[in-house]
Scaffold this active site. Structure first.
Site, PDB file in Angstrom:
ATOM      1  NE  ARG A  31      30.798 -49.638 -75.673  1.00 14.34           N
ATOM      2  CZ  ARG A  31      32.036 -49.224 -75.446  1.00 14.34           C
ATOM      3  NH1 ARG A  31      32.740 -48.670 -76.411  1.00 14.34           N
ATOM      4  NH2 ARG A  31      32.570 -49.350 -74.259  1.00 14.34           N
ATOM      5  CE  LYS A 202      47.135 -47.257 -59.564  1.00 12.15           C
ATOM      6  NZ  LYS A 202      46.883 -46.026 -60.303  1.00 12.15           N
ATOM      7  N   GLY A 358      34.351 -53.179 -64.921  1.00 12.20           N
ATOM      8  CA  GLY A 358      35.806 -53.243 -65.109  1.00 12.20           C
ATOM      9  C   GLY A 358      36.248 -54.396 -65.971  1.00 12.20           C
ATOM     10  N   GLY A 381      33.102 -47.806 -66.127  1.00 11.76           N
ATOM     11  CA  GLY A 381      33.174 -46.805 -65.054  1.00 11.76           C
ATOM     12  C   GLY A 381      31.805 -46.424 -64.506  1.00 11.76           C
TER      13      GLY A 381
HETATM   14  P1  AMP Z   1      41.184 -52.656 -62.760  1.00 12.29           P
HETATM   15  O1  AMP Z   1      41.068 -51.842 -64.009  1.00 12.29           O
HETATM   16  O2  AMP Z   1      41.505 -51.876 -61.532  1.00 12.29           O
HETATM   17  O3  AMP Z   1      40.008 -53.601 -62.584  1.00 12.29           O
HETATM   18  O4  AMP Z   1      42.485 -53.525 -62.959  1.00 12.29           O
HETATM   19  C1  AMP Z   1      42.582 -54.482 -63.924  1.00 12.29           C
HETATM   20  C2  AMP Z   1      44.022 -54.766 -64.174  1.00 12.29           C
HETATM   21  O5  AMP Z   1      44.627 -55.219 -62.983  1.00 12.29           O
HETATM   22  C3  AMP Z   1      44.210 -55.863 -65.196  1.00 12.29           C
HETATM   23  O6  AMP Z   1      44.807 -55.314 -66.330  1.00 12.29           O
HETATM   24  C4  AMP Z   1      45.107 -56.857 -64.499  1.00 12.29           C
HETATM   25  O7  AMP Z   1      46.157 -57.302 -65.308  1.00 12.29           O
HETATM   26  C5  AMP Z   1      45.680 -56.064 -63.344  1.00 12.29           C
HETATM   27  N1  AMP Z   1      46.053 -56.936 -62.221  1.00 12.29           N
HETATM   28  C6  AMP Z   1      45.309 -57.859 -61.617  1.00 12.29           C
HETATM   29  N2  AMP Z   1      46.022 -58.512 -60.679  1.00 12.29           N
HETATM   30  C7  AMP Z   1      47.261 -57.981 -60.687  1.00 12.29           C
HETATM   31  C8  AMP Z   1      48.439 -58.244 -59.960  1.00 12.29           C
HETATM   32  N3  AMP Z   1      48.473 -59.173 -59.000  1.00 12.29           N
HETATM   33  N4  AMP Z   1      49.547 -57.504 -60.242  1.00 12.29           N
HETATM   34  C9  AMP Z   1      49.499 -56.548 -61.192  1.00 12.29           C
HETATM   35  N5  AMP Z   1      48.411 -56.262 -61.919  1.00 12.29           N
HETATM   36  C10 AMP Z   1      47.295 -56.973 -61.684  1.00 12.29           C
END
Ligand code: AMP
Length: 400
Positions: A31, A202, A358, A381
């Protein structure tokens, strides 16, 4: 940067929220390095730079007696490193407003730098307090915002302070310019075909992004845990996979909208499943809509990864947000790795590839592929919200 900085005292919002070890050594100075071109440009034109930033969340981690843990959260930890990088005098003000900051800012000579203490020592910072922002503004003659990572927050030093400068006395820094230009290039009139790849945990976190992708994508590839909510919606068996049953309707509506818009949505045909959420889980590959009870989908499977990679390689613009699986565990990292390599291959053939918003950024860095894609956002974000089509307050405040 459309300001002539000669003899100006540039108040620059940077993102120096760097990780420190227990002895307060900087463990990753990305950064700081990213902000150097803007600072160097100001100094080279004969201006001086007054830098302000937050570091950590000091007000959430107070000492037992309720005072701020200044030893841990002071920006003074960065002075030595900054001096080395900028090869100039770097002064430090142990308060970001008040008498000593005013005095040090006034005494600053062209070519010199003043680093202000952590803006988050004041509750007014995150509240976007006008009076506090006015005091910050009074330190400089022009304002430069180079902290893209906090541009989605209407904080005093990222947004409100800009209201005290007119159009000719404020601008984006080079890092911020680059972030905006790359994301805009990906979203506005992108070279076709456009493939948007999204994953992560999610549907609820990513639905706005998915809906925005419908405006310009030809293909939307969905991996990560969010894919299983779609399979559940289509009455598939998802075992113990991470799902959001309350988002079934949202998922079905999204698929309907995509169909109406003529956008191809691709879900992973198969999955690498584990019998528990752990690095040493037993592993088997199944169809993504036939996951046995007590097993969970933790990565896209090999057939899905091949299909995703094939689509990516044939695309001219790729936007990627979110890992394909639990890439932090080697047994479930392969899907993300294959997608990252396909992005690198597409870039080599001339595609524009942007990774941002992300954990996919962490994945690309972990795989040492960051230099093999067109652009990796520092935004987190902020980039997610930019890609969702939201107007970020930090950007709006400079533009108006
Ligand atoms: P995000 O911050 O929403 O981009 O989510 C990232 C996180 O989602 C990472 O830490 C991954 O380990 C988790 N992730 C990705 N695929 C899966 C999965 N199939 N089941 C559970 N966690 C997951």
């Amino acid at each position: 940067m459309n300001i002539n900085f000669k003899d100006q005292k540039a108040l620059v919002r940077v993102d120096f929220n760097v990780p420190l070890d227990k002895q307060y050594n900087i463990t990753d100075d990305t950064r700081i390095r990213e902000a150097l071109p803007t600072i160097q440009h100001i100094l080279a034109q004969g201006g001086s730079a007054i830098l302000m930033s937050h570091l950590g969340r000091p007000l959430e981690k107070l000492n037992a007696d309720g005072t701020i843990n200044k030893e841990k959260f002071t920006l003074n930890h960065l002075v030595k490193h900054l001096k080395k990088k900028l090869k100039t005098k770097v002064h430090f003000a142990d308060d970001c407003i008040g008498k000593s900051a005013v005095k040090k800012a006034a005494a600053l000579k062209p070519g010199e730098v003043l680093l202000l203490e952590n803006t988050r020592f004041y509750v007014e910072e995150e509240k976007g307090d006008e009076a506090f922002a006015k005091k910050l503004a009074a330190l400089g003659t022009v304002y430069v915002n180079d902290a893209f990572g906090t541009a989605h927050r209407a904080h005093a030093s990222t947004t409100v302070v800009a209201h005290f400068f007119d159009k000719d006395h404020k601008c984006f820094g080079m890092l911020m310019d680059r972030e905006i230009a790359n994301a805009t290039r990906a979203m506005k009139n992108p070279a076709k075909p456009v493939t948007c790849v999204t994953g992560g945990s999610k549907v609820s976190d990513k639905i706005m992004l998915l809906e925005k992708f419908l405006d310009y994508a030809d293909n939307i590839l969905i991996g990560g845990a969010m894919a299983y909510t779609f399979f559940l919606a289509k009455k598939g068996a998802v075992g113990n996979s991470l799902v959001e049953p309350e988002k079934i309707k949202t998922a079905l509506e999204f698929l309907k909208k995509a169909k109406a818009a003529g956008v191809k949505v691709v879900l992973p045909k198969d999955s690498v499943c584990g019998d528990k959420f752990a690095a040493d889980a037993q592993v088997q590959i199944t169809n993504s809509n036939q996951i046995p009870n007590n097993w969970m989908g933790l990565d896209i499977g090999p057939a899905a990864a091949r299909q995703f990679a094939g689509i990516i390689r044939k695309s001219q613009t790729i936007i990627w947000n979110g890992p394909m699986g639990v890439f932090e565990m080697p047994a479930f990292a392969e899907g993300t790795k294959i997608v990252a390599k396909a992005c690198a291959a597409a870039t080599k053939k001339g595609a524009f590839t942007m990774v941002g918003g992300g954990d996919s950024v962490a994945a690309v860095n972990q795989l040492k592929l960051a230099k093999k894609v067109s652009f990796v956002s520092t935004g987190g974000g902020a980039m997610l919200e930019f890609l969702e089509g939201k107007e970020l307050p930090g950007i709006k405040a400079i533009a108006e």
